[in-house]
Design an enzyme around this catalytic site. Structure first.
Site, PDB file in Angstrom:
ATOM      1  N   SER A   1       2.752  -3.211   0.572  1.00 56.82           N
ATOM      2  CA  SER A   1       1.921  -3.749   1.639  1.00 56.82           C
ATOM      3  C   SER A   1       0.601  -4.197   1.031  1.00 56.82           C
ATOM      4  O   SER A   1       0.226  -3.745  -0.062  1.00 56.82           O
ATOM      5  CB  SER A   1       1.660  -2.652   2.690  1.00 56.82           C
ATOM      6  OG  SER A   1       0.604  -2.999   3.554  1.00 56.82           O
TER       7      SER A   1
ATOM      8  N   TYR B   1      -0.227   6.177   4.689  1.00 58.15           N
ATOM      9  CA  TYR B   1       0.520   4.927   4.518  1.00 58.15           C
ATOM     10  C   TYR B   1      -0.021   4.119   3.343  1.00 58.15           C
ATOM     11  O   TYR B   1       0.735   3.707   2.457  1.00 58.15           O
ATOM     12  CB  TYR B   1       0.447   4.102   5.800  1.00 58.15           C
ATOM     13  CG  TYR B   1       1.182   2.777   5.708  1.00 58.15           C
ATOM     14  CD1 TYR B   1       2.563   2.728   5.797  1.00 58.15           C
ATOM     15  CD2 TYR B   1       0.486   1.589   5.520  1.00 58.15           C
ATOM     16  CE1 TYR B   1       3.247   1.521   5.703  1.00 58.15           C
ATOM     17  CE2 TYR B   1       1.151   0.378   5.427  1.00 58.15           C
ATOM     18  CZ  TYR B   1       2.528   0.355   5.520  1.00 58.15           C
ATOM     19  OH  TYR B   1       3.188  -0.847   5.416  1.00 58.15           O
TER      20      TYR B   1
END
Length: 256
Positions: free
Chosen positions: A139, A152
């Site tokens: 990401s 995350y």
């Protein structure tokens, strides 16, 4: 004989799109996720549309034994994976102390431990055959600490660095390793974490996956789909890290 690609998290979002575009390229598929019904519908579609063979594996990547069980299952079926797409993952958002007990531990198991385990289980056959590829989905959060997305973003940083290290190990040995670092994408991800705050414009899953596969063709180390995402990832100051984290908090604080 067609090459085989294993796609984790294939039941939705980027996973489904990876399966679609790889089938279009002539790959047989191993589709792995928890939802067997969704996987079977996808398999029927891919076989009907592209004439490829699909194997459905319903499994929970939060279980630490899953990578070994998947490898054993593939061996029993005589399936050798050429391309592994480690796409499965989820996120948690909010103040760390408010996130439910065990949620972040499960997230680390799925986003990090299962990715490492499947890669370790399947790479030996790629090396033995002298050809293969690993695509790890990270990401843009991998490039900086992200308050309120702490676990995350830390996990995705691991995925990026792990991928870059493996790429160097396997250069010249026939196995490509690519890390994909998408920004906000139109998938179920934000529905599941319960926020769409502070994420900006979204890219389509089709564009992200198409960009990723083109980067794999060119043997890129990593790719950040979209000019805006790439600029944000690479122009943000790298040091001092405390400043980077403070800037990130201004962007993500609406999610708290």
């Amino acid at each position: 004989m067609r090459p085989v690609a294993l796609v984790t998290g294939a039941s939705a979002g980027l996973g489904t799109e990876f399966a679609e575009q790889l089938a279009r390229r002539g790959y047989d598929l191993v589709l792995l996720a928890r939802s067997e019904d969704r996987l079977r519908r996808l398999a029927a579609h891919l076989t009907g549309s592209h004439g490829v063979e699909c194997t459905v594996l319903a499994a929970d990547l939060a279980d630490p034994d899953t990578p070994a069980r998947v490898a054993d299952d593939l061996a029993r079926r005589g399936i050798v994976v050429h391309t592994l797409v480690n796409n499965a993952g989820f996120g948690s958002v909010g103040r760390f102390e408010d996130i439910g007990a065990g949620v972040d531990q499960t997230q680390v198991m799925v986003n990090v431990a299962a990715l490492v385990g499947l890669t370790r289980a399947l790479i030996p056959d790629m090396l033995a055959g002298g050809a293969g590829a690993v695509i790890n989905v990270a990401s843009t959060a991998a490039f900086q600490p992200s308050p309120y997305f702490a676990t995350y973003s830390a996990g995705k940083t691991f995925v990026l660095n792990f991928s870059l290290a493996l790429r160097q190990e396997y250069r010249g040995r026939g196995v490509k390793v690519l890390c994909v670092c998408p920004g906000a994408t139109k998938t179920e991800f934000f529905d599941e974490i319960g926020t769409k705050a502070a994420i900006g414009p979204m890219m389509s899953a089709s564009t992200v996956v198409g960009t990723a596969l083109k980067a794999l063709d060119r043997d890129r180390a990593y790719v950040t789909p979209g000019l805006r995402n790439s600029l944000n990832a690479h122009l943000l100051p790298r040091r001092p890290r405390t400043l980077v984290a403070a800037i990130a908090k201004l962007v993500t604080r609406s999610a708290a």
